[in-house]
Design an enzyme around this catalytic site. Structure first.
Site, mmCIF file in Angstrom:
data_model
loop_
_atom_site.group_PDB
_atom_site.id
_atom_site.type_symbol
_atom_site.label_atom_id
_atom_site.label_comp_id
_atom_site.label_asym_id
_atom_site.label_seq_id
_atom_site.Cartn_x
_atom_site.Cartn_y
_atom_site.Cartn_z
ATOM 1 C CE LYS A 1 -13.901 90.422 -3.094
ATOM 2 N NZ LYS A 1 -15.249 90.815 -3.644
ATOM 3 C CE1 TYR B 1 -18.574 90.510 0.870
ATOM 4 C CE2 TYR B 1 -17.632 88.383 0.671
ATOM 5 C CZ TYR B 1 -17.542 89.476 0.254
ATOM 6 O OH TYR B 1 -16.309 90.116 -0.382
ATOM 7 C CG PHE C 1 -25.034 89.959 -5.602
ATOM 8 C CD1 PHE C 1 -24.125 89.676 -4.389
ATOM 9 C CD2 PHE C 1 -25.795 90.961 -5.559
ATOM 10 C CE1 PHE C 1 -24.103 90.652 -3.747
ATOM 11 C CE2 PHE C 1 -25.649 92.100 -5.006
ATOM 12 C CZ PHE C 1 -24.753 92.086 -3.921
ATOM 13 N NE ARG D 1 -16.005 102.411 0.064
ATOM 14 C CZ ARG D 1 -16.495 100.987 -0.304
ATOM 15 N NH1 ARG D 1 -16.057 100.190 0.199
ATOM 16 N NH2 ARG D 1 -17.506 101.151 -1.003
ATOM 17 C CB THR E 1 -18.450 97.360 -6.501
ATOM 18 O OG1 THR E 1 -18.414 98.106 -5.437
ATOM 19 C CG2 THR E 1 -18.610 95.843 -6.224
ATOM 20 N NE ARG F 1 -13.288 96.308 -5.965
ATOM 21 C CZ ARG F 1 -14.057 96.559 -4.953
ATOM 22 N NH1 ARG F 1 -14.546 97.851 -5.035
ATOM 23 N NH2 ARG F 1 -14.446 95.936 -3.826
ATOM 24 C CG ASN G 1 -15.105 93.010 -6.815
ATOM 25 O OD1 ASN G 1 -14.893 91.943 -6.038
ATOM 26 N ND2 ASN G 1 -16.066 93.755 -6.173
ATOM 27 C CG HIS H 1 -14.141 93.189 1.147
ATOM 28 N ND1 HIS H 1 -15.537 93.492 0.896
ATOM 29 C CD2 HIS H 1 -13.652 93.464 2.468
ATOM 30 C CE1 HIS H 1 -15.971 94.035 2.104
ATOM 31 N NE2 HIS H 1 -14.762 94.007 2.864
ATOM 32 C CD GLU I 1 -15.759 94.215 6.441
ATOM 33 O OE1 GLU I 1 -16.832 94.493 5.841
ATOM 34 O OE2 GLU I 1 -14.750 94.684 5.927
HETATM 35 P P1 CMP Z 1 -17.100 93.656 -2.014
HETATM 36 O O1 CMP Z 1 -16.660 94.617 -2.020
HETATM 37 O O2 CMP Z 1 -16.443 92.090 -1.662
HETATM 38 O O3 CMP Z 1 -18.618 93.256 -1.195
HETATM 39 C C1 CMP Z 1 -19.809 92.522 -1.430
HETATM 40 C C2 CMP Z 1 -19.353 92.016 -2.857
HETATM 41 O O4 CMP Z 1 -20.650 91.506 -3.632
HETATM 42 C C3 CMP Z 1 -18.969 92.891 -3.932
HETATM 43 O O5 CMP Z 1 -17.556 93.106 -3.534
HETATM 44 C C4 CMP Z 1 -18.937 92.209 -5.335
HETATM 45 O O6 CMP Z 1 -17.985 91.250 -5.419
HETATM 46 C C5 CMP Z 1 -20.318 91.299 -4.995
HETATM 47 N N1 CMP Z 1 -21.269 92.039 -5.691
HETATM 48 C C6 CMP Z 1 -21.780 93.017 -5.465
HETATM 49 N N2 CMP Z 1 -22.722 93.433 -6.328
HETATM 50 C C7 CMP Z 1 -23.055 92.806 -7.380
HETATM 51 C C8 CMP Z 1 -23.695 92.078 -8.314
HETATM 52 N N3 CMP Z 1 -24.590 93.002 -8.932
HETATM 53 N N4 CMP Z 1 -23.595 90.733 -9.012
HETATM 54 C C9 CMP Z 1 -22.588 89.896 -8.616
HETATM 55 N N5 CMP Z 1 -21.796 90.326 -7.445
HETATM 56 C C10 CMP Z 1 -22.088 91.588 -6.831
#
Ligand code: CMP
Length: 152
Positions: free
Chosen positions: A11, A51, A59, A87, A93, A104, A114, A117, A128
């Site tokens: 990212k 997304y 968010f 994962r 996450t 992460r 984070n 993905h 994807e």
């Molecule tokens: P990702 O694995 O890319 O999938 C969805 C993304 O949404 C996740 O990583 C985070 O970057 C983001 N995300 C998930 N939960 C939250 C949250 N509570 N606040 C902000 N961003 C979030």
């Protein structure tokens, strides 16, 4: 049987902080073959589409703004049990909950920024990766037939 592909995004925060190399190193060390990879700048529309499953979440707007804030690296990864193993390699996450040694834990700044993905199912790994890669951009190690792009 679990699938052999997963899809990842390095990212914007991780790209800006020069973490592409170290993250790819962890991915290679964990036994993944990079079957496709490129650096791209998402448009707002492309980020919203990618997304869209989160479009009702509070968010969503911030997530989209973050994902268009700079270039990203997208990669198609190949390995037995790819989705689950990847994962585990990236961790939770929320980086505050990620185990030491996970990508992460090492490179994320926040739950939004984070670092990476990772697909959450075999079905989403295919969807994807198809969003970003054409058949001629996929270079599988385990070719499984003459048409690389259609082995999924
Ligand atoms: P990702 O694995 O890319 O999938 C969805 C993304 O949404 C996740 O990583 C985070 O970057 C983001 N995300 C998930 N939960 C939250 C949250 N509570 N606040 C902000 N961003 C979030």
């Amino acid at each position: 049987m679990a699938g052999r592909i997963t899809f990842t995004i390095i990212k914007p925060g991780a790209v800006q902080n020069e973490h592409i190399g170290p993250i790819l190193g962890k991915i290679a060390e964990a036994g993944f073959h990079i079957a496709g990879m490129k650096m791209v700048q998402l448009s707002r529309n492309e980020a919203q589409n990618f997304y869209c499953i989160h479009e009702d979440k509070p968010f969503f707007g911030e997530l989209v703004e973050f994902m268009v804030s700079g270039p990203i690296v997208v990669a198609l990864l190949e390995k037995d049990n790819a989705v689950e193993d990847f994962r585990k390699l990236i961790g939770s996450t929320d980086p505050k909950k990620a185990e030491p040694g996970t990508i992460r834990h090492m490179f994320a700044q926040s739950i939004q920024a984070n670092a990476v993905h990772g697909s959450d199912s075999d079905e989403n790994a295919i969807k994807e990766s198809e969003y970003f890669f054409a058949g001629y951009e996929k270079f599988y190690k385990d070719k499984g037939g003459c048409l690389q792009g259609s082995m999924q």
